[in-house]
Motif scaffolding. Structure first.
Motif, short mmCIF file in Angstrom:
data_model
loop_
_atom_site.label_atom_id
_atom_site.label_comp_id
_atom_site.label_asym_id
_atom_site.label_seq_id
_atom_site.Cartn_x
_atom_site.Cartn_y
_atom_site.Cartn_z
N SER A 127 0.64 -1.17 0.08
CA SER A 127 -0.53 -0.31 0.14
C SER A 127 1.06 1.47 0.12
O SER A 127 2.28 1.46 0.79
CB SER A 127 -1.05 -0.31 1.22
N ILE A 128 0.21 2.56 -1.07
CA ILE A 128 1.08 3.48 -0.25
C ILE A 128 -0.54 4.34 0.39
O ILE A 128 -1.31 4.24 -0.68
CB ILE A 128 1.41 3.97 -2.07
N GLU A 129 -0.11 5.29 1.00
CA GLU A 129 -1.23 6.46 1.32
C GLU A 129 0.28 7.45 1.31
O GLU A 129 0.92 7.93 1.77
CB GLU A 129 -1.33 6.09 2.80
N GLU A 130 -0.72 8.82 0.16
CA GLU A 130 -0.17 10.01 0.62
C GLU A 130 -1.00 11.36 0.96
O GLU A 130 -2.45 11.43 0.96
CB GLU A 130 -0.22 10.53 -1.10
N TYR A 131 -0.47 11.78 1.93
CA TYR A 131 -1.09 12.69 3.30
C TYR A 131 -0.05 14.58 2.52
O TYR A 131 0.88 14.18 2.15
CB TYR A 131 -0.82 12.81 4.46
N ASP A 132 -1.16 15.74 2.71
CA ASP A 132 -0.30 16.67 2.10
C ASP A 132 -0.44 17.10 3.79
O ASP A 132 -0.24 16.31 4.35
CB ASP A 132 -2.23 17.60 1.78
N ASN A 133 0.39 18.15 3.24
CA ASN A 133 0.67 18.89 4.71
C ASN A 133 -0.04 19.06 6.21
O ASN A 133 0.36 19.33 7.23
CB ASN A 133 1.58 20.19 4.29
#
Length: 81
Positions: free
Chosen positions: A33-39
């Protein structure tokens, strides 16, 4: 992994925002899995991968910021003779 845009030129059409990426791997080094979060640590995207017994990617699911499934990629392999 953190992605930081170093090109802050306003005339550049390829500006990437800062975001953090969390990848989870299995014992074979495959990305599960890959999760991308903003700042602000808000989920932007998530990808879930599935592999066959030969460690080949066979399914990739893409989720949006609301964790809603948006796209599924199914991969099929053939042996060429």
């Amino acid at each position: 992994m953190n992605h930081i845009n170093h090109n802050i030129d306003k005339d550049n059409n390829w500006i990437l925002p800062f975001y953090s990426e969390i990848s989870k791997l299995d014992n074979n080094g495959n990305t599960l899995s890959i999760e991308e979060y903003d700042n602000k640590k808000t989920l932007m995207r998530k990808y879930i991968n599935l592999y066959d017994k030969n460690n080949r990617l066979i399914k990739m699911e893409c989720f949006d910021e609301n964790n809603k499934l948006r796209v599924t990629h199914n991969l099929h392999y053939e042996t060429l003779h």
